[in-house]
Design a protein around this motif. Structure first.
Motif, PDB file in Angstrom:
ATOM      1  N   LYS A  16       0.857  -1.192   0.000  1.00  0.00           N
ATOM      2  CA  LYS A  16       0.000   0.000   0.000  1.00  0.00           C
ATOM      3  C   LYS A  16       0.888   1.234   0.000  1.00  0.00           C
ATOM      4  N   MET A  17       0.851   1.968  -1.121  1.00  0.00           N
ATOM      5  CA  MET A  17       1.666   3.171  -1.253  1.00  0.00           C
ATOM      6  C   MET A  17       0.804   4.414  -1.081  1.00  0.00           C
ATOM      7  N   ASP A  18       1.401   5.476  -0.607  1.00  0.00           N
ATOM      8  CA  ASP A  18       0.706   6.734  -0.367  1.00  0.00           C
ATOM      9  C   ASP A  18       0.658   7.541  -1.664  1.00  0.00           C
ATOM     10  N   PRO A  19      -0.507   7.675  -2.272  1.00  0.00           N
ATOM     11  CA  PRO A  19      -0.597   8.378  -3.563  1.00  0.00           C
ATOM     12  C   PRO A  19      -0.324   9.878  -3.464  1.00  0.00           C
ATOM     13  N   THR A  20      -0.261  10.416  -2.247  1.00  0.00           N
ATOM     14  CA  THR A  20      -0.010  11.856  -2.076  1.00  0.00           C
ATOM     15  C   THR A  20       1.479  12.174  -2.020  1.00  0.00           C
ATOM     16  N   GLU A  73      -0.798   3.891  -7.307  1.00  0.00           N
ATOM     17  CA  GLU A  73      -0.578   4.673  -6.086  1.00  0.00           C
ATOM     18  C   GLU A  73       0.864   5.149  -5.965  1.00  0.00           C
ATOM     19  N   GLY A  74       1.803   4.392  -6.503  1.00  0.00           N
ATOM     20  CA  GLY A  74       3.183   4.863  -6.560  1.00  0.00           C
ATOM     21  C   GLY A  74       3.266   6.004  -7.563  1.00  0.00           C
ATOM     22  N   SER A  75       4.323   6.799  -7.477  1.00  0.00           N
ATOM     23  CA  SER A  75       4.430   7.936  -8.402  1.00  0.00           C
ATOM     24  C   SER A  75       5.089   7.570  -9.724  1.00  0.00           C
TER      25      SER A  75
END
Length: 211
Positions: A16-20, A73-75
């Motif tokens: 789970k990656m932080d999309p922000t 979700e990753g950049s």
């Protein structure tokens, strides 16, 4: 200074990656440089890496990638794509590049002629599999470089390679996708895998010494 063991313990297959949170471009470039510097058989580097940041394209890849959220979700999404086959032109290009930097060398020329004699008669599938294994060496270097930079990753084989090839137009480039590597930052409190202990075989189970 953080030890290599500490880095390998810190990293995990982030679910789970932080999309922000976007990975800064200078860190992405450092990871790509680690990929470029990774060793490969005969120095051929028989693969390319596509850096996908386009949201629409990553959504398409996610649909054929088992709906794994890290893809979007990753950049950044790194797609490792290996040569579909070895050819005389590709091997000659490797040799020419080496000669450009090292100068002409009879031993070097003979080495690559021998390489063509070995590779070119082989089945295309055998050659592609060999090229893919070189890409995996670079994948390992990428994950370790990312860990050193505090960037999370998740190596992926869970996708439809032919569909990804079509989305990215890889067939026309003589490439086939072999693995994906999203780059991003773990989402604290949302990743079920993060708090779990790292599980590996014991040294005694994994390593056999032959003296």
């Amino acid at each position: 200074m953080t030890s290599l063991k500490d880095l390998m313990t810190w990293r995990y297959a982030t679910k789970k990656m932080d999309p922000t949170k976007a990975v800064p471009e200078e860190k992405v470039e450092a990871i790509l440089e680690a990929i470029r510097m990774a060793p490969t058989s005969s120095g051929t580097q028989p693969f390319e890496v596509l850096v996908v940041t386009n949201d629409e394209m990553r959504e398409k890849i996610r649909k054929v990638g088992w709906d794994q959220s890290q893809i979007t979700e990753g950049s950044h999404l790194l797609v490792f794509a290996a040569w579909d086959n070895y050819s005389a032109e590709r091997i000659d290009a490797v040799r020419a590049h080496m000669e450009e930097l090292r100068g002409e060398n009879e031993m070097l020329s003979q080495y690559f002629e021998n390489l063509k004699n070995v590779y070119l008669p082989r089945d295309e599938t055998v050659n592609h599999d060999h090229a893919a294994r070189q890409a995996y060496i670079a994948l390992g270097f990428a994950m370790l470089a990312a860990a050193e930079l505090g960037v999370d990753t998740c190596p992926m084989e869970g996708f439809d390679p032919e569909a990804v090839d079509e989305i990215l137009g890889l067939k026309e480039l003589g490439l086939k996708s072999v693995t994906l590597l999203p780059l991003g930052y773990r989402q604290e409190g949302a990743d079920w895998l993060l708090p779990m202990a790292k599980v590996r075989k014991s040294r005694e189970t994994l390593v056999k010494k032959i003296n």
